[in-house]
Every structure is written in C-alpha cells, then in structure tokens.
Motif scaffolding. Sequence first.
Motif, mmCIF file in Angstrom:
data_model
loop_
_atom_site.group_PDB
_atom_site.id
_atom_site.type_symbol
_atom_site.label_atom_id
_atom_site.label_comp_id
_atom_site.label_asym_id
_atom_site.label_seq_id
_atom_site.Cartn_x
_atom_site.Cartn_y
_atom_site.Cartn_z
ATOM 1 N N THR A 64 0.828 -1.206 0.000
ATOM 2 C CA THR A 64 0.000 0.000 0.000
ATOM 3 C C THR A 64 0.858 1.249 0.000
ATOM 4 O O THR A 64 0.556 2.231 -0.697
ATOM 5 C CB THR A 64 -0.953 -0.011 1.207
ATOM 6 O OG1 THR A 64 -1.861 -1.122 1.076
ATOM 7 C CG2 THR A 64 -1.756 1.286 1.285
ATOM 8 N N ARG A 68 0.728 4.108 -2.887
ATOM 9 C CA ARG A 68 0.505 5.527 -2.586
ATOM 10 C C ARG A 68 1.589 6.406 -3.215
ATOM 11 O O ARG A 68 1.309 7.508 -3.685
ATOM 12 C CB ARG A 68 0.457 5.741 -1.067
ATOM 13 C CG ARG A 68 -0.839 5.232 -0.433
ATOM 14 C CD ARG A 68 -0.824 5.377 1.076
ATOM 15 N NE ARG A 68 -0.608 6.774 1.484
ATOM 16 C CZ ARG A 68 -1.566 7.696 1.541
ATOM 17 N NH1 ARG A 68 -2.803 7.379 1.223
ATOM 18 N NH2 ARG A 68 -1.286 8.920 1.945
ATOM 19 N N LEU A 73 0.126 10.153 -3.913
ATOM 20 C CA LEU A 73 -0.520 10.451 -2.632
ATOM 21 C C LEU A 73 0.494 10.525 -1.496
ATOM 22 O O LEU A 73 0.204 11.106 -0.443
ATOM 23 C CB LEU A 73 -1.571 9.390 -2.316
ATOM 24 C CG LEU A 73 -2.798 9.374 -3.238
ATOM 25 C CD1 LEU A 73 -3.674 8.164 -2.945
ATOM 26 C CD2 LEU A 73 -3.592 10.666 -3.077
ATOM 27 N N SER A 102 -8.645 2.806 -3.495
ATOM 28 C CA SER A 102 -7.894 2.412 -2.303
ATOM 29 C C SER A 102 -8.504 1.168 -1.672
ATOM 30 O O SER A 102 -9.638 0.774 -1.984
ATOM 31 C CB SER A 102 -7.865 3.555 -1.294
ATOM 32 O OG SER A 102 -9.188 3.864 -0.869
#
Length: 326
Positions: A64, A68, A73, A102
């Motif tokens: 994750t 990102r 992000l 997400s």
Amino acid sequence: MSAVATMPVDAPREVAGPRADAPPVIRVDGVSRWFGSVVAVSDVSFDIGPGITGLLGPNGAGKTTLLRMMTGLAATSSGTVTMFGQPVRDNPPLYRRVGVMSEHETVYGFMQGREFVRMMGRLRHVEDLEAAVDRAIALVDMADAQHRAMDTYSRGMRQRMRLAGTLVHDPDVLILDEPLNGADPRQRLHFKRLLQQLAADGRTIVLSSHILEEVEELADTVLLIVNGKLAASGGFRAIRAALDQRPYHVRVTCDAPRALAAAAVGLPSVDAVNLDPDGSVVILSRNVSDVQLALPRLARGAGIRLQRVEPLDDSLESVFGYLVEG
C-alpha cells in the motif's frame, strides 16, 4: 512440513522487463520510504507497461505504501516515480489520467450509488457528466441498483460502485488496492472480464491482491514485494523458472508409503524424502520430470500401487511461499 527452498529477499532477481516496443507507463526508480526508524519500502525499482500487473506480498510488506507513492498520494523518502515520463507527485494534470481505488472503503452511506459516481466525475471535471456516469455504472453492471443508498449495498456491491467512480473519467491508468474484497463469485468473474477488457483497450492496470489464484489468472506481470523489497518480478512462469535451482515438492499417495520412501531415496533425481502425517510421501527434487518417469517403474518393481503423483509447486501461491519463508 515447511519448504526447504527460499530466495533471499535482499537479492531480488528480475526475470522479465517492460515491453521492448514502448517506453514504460510507470517507472519506479530506486524508491524507498521510511517512517522514523521503520523502513516500509527499500530501494525498489521496476517498470510497468500496458496490461495488467499484479502486486503481491504478505500483510505489512509495503504494497500500500508503494501504491501511494505510485499515485502521488505519498512522497518518496528517496528515489523517483514517474508516469508517462512525468513526476507523479504534485502533478494535478496527470491525475486526470489516473483512476485510484484504495483498499479501505470511502463512501457516504446515505448517497445513492449514482450520486457517488456523479460526485467522482465532478471532482475530475468530466465533460458530458451524465453520459459518463451511465457508461461507468454499466461497466460494473450496477444499473439496477444505482438509485439505492449505498448503505443498503453488500460490500461487494459497494466495491463495484467504487470501481465505477474510479472509471467515470475514463482513465489511462488504473491502480486498484485489494479491489475484490467482499465480492461474491459472480462479481469476481465480472470483475475479471472487465479488467481484461480494459487491458485489451490499452490501459495500464496495477492490481494489488492477496488472492493469489486470481492474480495468477489476470496478471501479465507479477511483482512480489517482501519486507519492503522487490523479491521477484515477471510472468508467473518466468518467476517459476527463476527458481529452477530450488527443489520442487512432489506428493505421492500409495498403498505402501514407507516402502516407497525407502526405495525413492536411491533415485539420482531425488534430494530428500519425507513422510507426511497423512501417510503421503513428499519427495524433493530438482528434476520433477525424471521423478515422474522413474516412480512408476520403481513402484512396479517393488509391488507398490501408486494412487496419485502430484507436483505441489505449480501455483503462484507455492512460488510466493518460497520467496517469503525464511
């Protein structure tokens, strides 16, 4: 019985690269990310081109965090991430070409499904908004439920409507973190077909999932992340070939397991033999073809009746197990 073959995660082996006829859509170059003294991602590099790429790894592997950074992000602590040759961080025009879903649900339960997808379209400044909403909802097969409040949906239905919100602006790149959570078998089948259709249209899709069999069926390329590092990359078969120097497991079921185990030890292609508690014989070999040819002759000569000979290392899950153990 635990596997005896491992690949060190601090020595990643890349067995396949991007397509030679086109520059990569996404390039991750020497990327690391740390939080205080905790290293979440460590010096990871790979290229991603059109098609479906599966991102696999155990919980806490850094998937994750990596996603990102790939979407802009999160900033990298070191290294760079580019998409279409542009930096992904602080690049709003680029974000209009990217759809991100997400892992964790982010929906307003009181909203109708159509209202949610429309809101996502407005955030992306989509022209001809209602037509785009119609198209996205039809793609995920949710037209019949689009006017219901989202808190009346099952989890799988919410995932599908979230995917519609991800698709409403017709992105060139899709980055999906555990998108199949909560989906039933019919929804999973529809999702697979949709992703394959989108990939055939030339899109670049990055799919993170812990459901290894589904990634094996879908992905053109697999990236295995272990302890924040790239353990291996390439097609499933290429990753398997990279482990050819490691022993394979073959399970044999017969009417005289102890006698078979004693005889199999003498075969030149056998590295080790174990008796499982269930009564089967597990043979470790670097040449499974030789073992499969030799076993019937061996059993016939010893008067042993073979019931099943089953290689255990043909699935992506078993390959993944080799990479993460130890």
